[in-house]
Scaffold this active site. Structure first.
Site, PDB file in Angstrom:
ATOM      1  N   HIS A   1       0.919  -1.244   0.018  1.00 20.31           N
ATOM      2  CA  HIS A   1       0.085  -0.092   0.110  1.00 20.31           C
ATOM      3  C   HIS A   1       0.920   1.225   0.041  1.00 20.31           C
ATOM      4  CE1 HIS A   1      -3.076  -2.876   2.233  1.00 20.31           C
ATOM      5  NE2 HIS A   1      -2.816  -3.137   1.001  1.00 20.31           N
TER       6      HIS A   1
ATOM      7  N   HIS B   1      -8.438  -9.438  13.388  1.00 20.39           N
ATOM      8  CA  HIS B   1      -8.527  -8.522  12.367  1.00 20.39           C
ATOM      9  C   HIS B   1      -8.691  -8.739  11.095  1.00 20.39           C
ATOM     10  CE1 HIS B   1      -7.276  -4.876  10.489  1.00 20.39           C
ATOM     11  NE2 HIS B   1      -6.040  -4.987  10.246  1.00 20.39           N
TER      12      HIS B   1
ATOM     13  N   GLU C   1      -8.593  -7.444   8.052  1.00 18.01           N
ATOM     14  CA  GLU C   1      -7.683  -6.952   6.984  1.00 18.01           C
ATOM     15  C   GLU C   1      -7.134  -8.089   6.041  1.00 18.01           C
ATOM     16  OE1 GLU C   1      -4.683  -3.858   7.223  1.00 18.01           O
ATOM     17  OE2 GLU C   1      -4.938  -3.480   4.962  1.00 18.01           O
TER      18      GLU C   1
ATOM     19  N   ASP D   1      -4.683  -9.575   4.621  1.00 15.37           N
ATOM     20  CA  ASP D   1      -3.473 -10.054   4.859  1.00 15.37           C
ATOM     21  C   ASP D   1      -3.576 -10.919   6.012  1.00 15.37           C
ATOM     22  OD1 ASP D   1      -4.002  -7.750   6.424  1.00 15.37           O
ATOM     23  OD2 ASP D   1      -1.640  -7.423   6.527  1.00 15.37           O
TER      24      ASP D   1
ATOM     25  N   HIS E   1      -5.718  -1.792  13.871  1.00 11.79           N
ATOM     26  CA  HIS E   1      -5.531  -0.698  12.842  1.00 11.79           C
ATOM     27  C   HIS E   1      -6.656  -0.408  12.121  1.00 11.79           C
ATOM     28  CE1 HIS E   1      -3.921  -1.208   8.305  1.00 11.79           C
ATOM     29  NE2 HIS E   1      -3.833   0.155   8.725  1.00 11.79           N
TER      30      HIS E   1
ATOM     31  N   ASP F   1      -1.594  -6.733  14.308  1.00  8.63           N
ATOM     32  CA  ASP F   1      -0.773  -5.544  13.378  1.00  8.63           C
ATOM     33  C   ASP F   1       0.190  -4.946  14.659  1.00  8.63           C
ATOM     34  OD1 ASP F   1      -1.457  -5.681  10.850  1.00  8.63           O
ATOM     35  OD2 ASP F   1      -2.874  -4.459  10.872  1.00  8.63           O
TER      36      ASP F   1
ATOM     37  N   TYR G   1       7.600   0.248  10.324  1.00  7.94           N
ATOM     38  CA  TYR G   1       6.360  -0.332  10.294  1.00  7.94           C
ATOM     39  C   TYR G   1       5.297   0.787  11.280  1.00  7.94           C
ATOM     40  CZ  TYR G   1       2.502  -3.697  11.054  1.00  7.94           C
ATOM     41  OH  TYR G   1       1.427  -4.117  11.081  1.00  7.94           O
TER      42      TYR G   1
ATOM     43  N   HIS H   1       2.975  -9.793  11.787  1.00  9.35           N
ATOM     44  CA  HIS H   1       3.726  -9.490  10.896  1.00  9.35           C
ATOM     45  C   HIS H   1       5.474  -9.586  11.624  1.00  9.35           C
ATOM     46  CE1 HIS H   1       0.862  -8.208   7.941  1.00  9.35           C
ATOM     47  NE2 HIS H   1       0.557  -7.228   8.754  1.00  9.35           N
TER      48      HIS H   1
END
Ligand code: FEO
Length: 386
Positions: free
Chosen positions: A23, A77, A79, A81, A144, A163, A191, A222
């Protein structure tokens, strides 16, 4: 990447070795999507991975237990990913119950066909005993997305933070202490600057809640897992979220015929004379996400562009757009540049600074090429202001 991080708790996530753009964030080291499998008399999967890696995740799970035996899937989460492989996992684990927030349940239905999925909805303060393990849930909205939560395993004292505390690093190792810690923390800084910074207020609130937990390990979704020196990453998050800046200036610019470049050097000289540490970034050579990393702990952000066609150089506009979306209050700024016949660069850049809540302490806009004397004067003007 399968590895037992605590008794019966396995890291089963994947590394994305070749991703270089997340992104707009330059991920030179790739990334990883961490997922954790907890095996006792009930089987729990904590988060999944990006959709293209679903089969790799299922293969890693299959080395430990048949995916059909998963009883619970904790979704911290939505999102993609982290949720992208949920449809494939749920195809196999047909009897699994998804534990997540009410917001996440709604968002999942806006991503996937969830009509057959079973849910157990949790809120902050809820605990669920699954097999031998007890999970406490803390909602962390906007760290996030609105749906976020973190999950704490009471017995092993592991915080599955999703995240938060992440780093974009593809890796074969699991633990941060298997790599040089400064390297991992620098990636955590990048990050934070490029993803987490706009949500710093919510991070402060999440850290307050986390401070009440006895955490022995932080397992983000991550990058590397922290099992040693947790105070280092926790104190950095405390510093970054409270916008505790260093005596530091970031000077970032692009230039057409070197006038703005020379002004950048004059401004840097002022910071040097005043004992600041500083970094100069020419946007023709540096990626905006690397500049952003240094903005995180900088007291001053100085941005320069000449006027180009009633506007500014696109590289600088791109940086300012990125900065505006990420930066939090508490920084000071200098705008500088040159122009030929219409000094519209300042107006354009000022709007971005105003919308970024950066306090503009000085604007310097010179006609065509500054002389050597003028460049010395710029140094002195800046020294008087900082
Ligand atoms: Fe790593 Fe907000 O997803």
């Amino acid at each position: 990447m399968k590895k037992e991080i605590a008794k019966g708790i396995y890291s089963v996530g994947v590394s994305d070795w070749n991703i270089r753009n997340f992104h707009g964030y330059l991920t030179k080291l790739g990334s990883s999507y961490n997922s954790y499998l907890v095996v006792d008399d009930k089987i729990t999967l904590i988060d999944t991975v990006k959709a293209p890696f679903a089969e790799e995740l299922l293969d890693r799970i299959s080395e430990i237990v048949e995916p059909e035996k998963i009883d619970y899937l904790i979704c911290n989460h939505v999102e993609m990913d982290h949720s992208g492989s949920m449809p494939k996992v749920m195809e196999r684990a047909k009897n699994a119950t998804i534990i997540t927030t009410a917001t996440a349940q709604k968002e999942l239905a806006l991503h996937y066909d969830t009509s057959s999925w079973k849910y157990q909805i949790v809120k902050s303060g809820d605990s669920i005993k699954i097999g031998q393990h007890t999970y406490d849930f803390v909602l962390t909205p906007m760290v996030h997305w609105p749906d976020n939560m973190v999950t704490y395993n009471e017995e092993e004292k592991i915080l599955f933070s999703n995240d938060a505390f992440g780093q974009h690093i593809a890796h074969s190792e699991i633990f941060a202490d298997e790599l040089p810690m400064d390297y991992v923390l620098q990636q955590a800084k990048m990050y934070y600057a490029n993803i987490v910074m706009p949500y710093s207020t919510q991070v402060i609130s999440a850290l307050t809640t986390a401070s009440k937990l006895d955490i022995k390990m932080i397992a983000p979704s991550h990058g590397m897992v922290f099992r040693k020196d947790l105070d280092k990453i926790l104190s950095l998050y405390d510093k970054w979220s409270h916008c505790r800046v260093n005596k530091k200036a970031v000077i970032v610019y692009d230039s057409m015929w070197h006038s703005t470049e020379k002004m950048a050097e004059s401004i840097a000289k002022a910071f040097e004379d005043k004992g600041y540490c500083f970094k100069i970034f020419d946007l023709k050579q540096n990626h905006i996400s690397e500049v952003m990393t240094d903005c995180l702990d900088a007291e001053y952000i100085c941005v320069g562009s000449p006027t180009l066609n009633k506007n500014i150089l696109p590289t600088v506009a791109s940086f300012l757009t990125y900065l505006q979306g990420l930066i939090t209050k508490g920084r000071k700024g200098i705008l500088f540049g040159s122009y030929g016949w219409a000094g519209l660069n300042m107006k354009y850049m000022q709007r971005y600074f105003d919308e970024s809540y950066i306090e503009t302490v000085l604007t310097i806009n010179d006609n065509f090429v500054p002389t050597e004397n003028r460049l010395k004067e710029i140094t002195n003007i800046v020294k008087e202001k900082i």
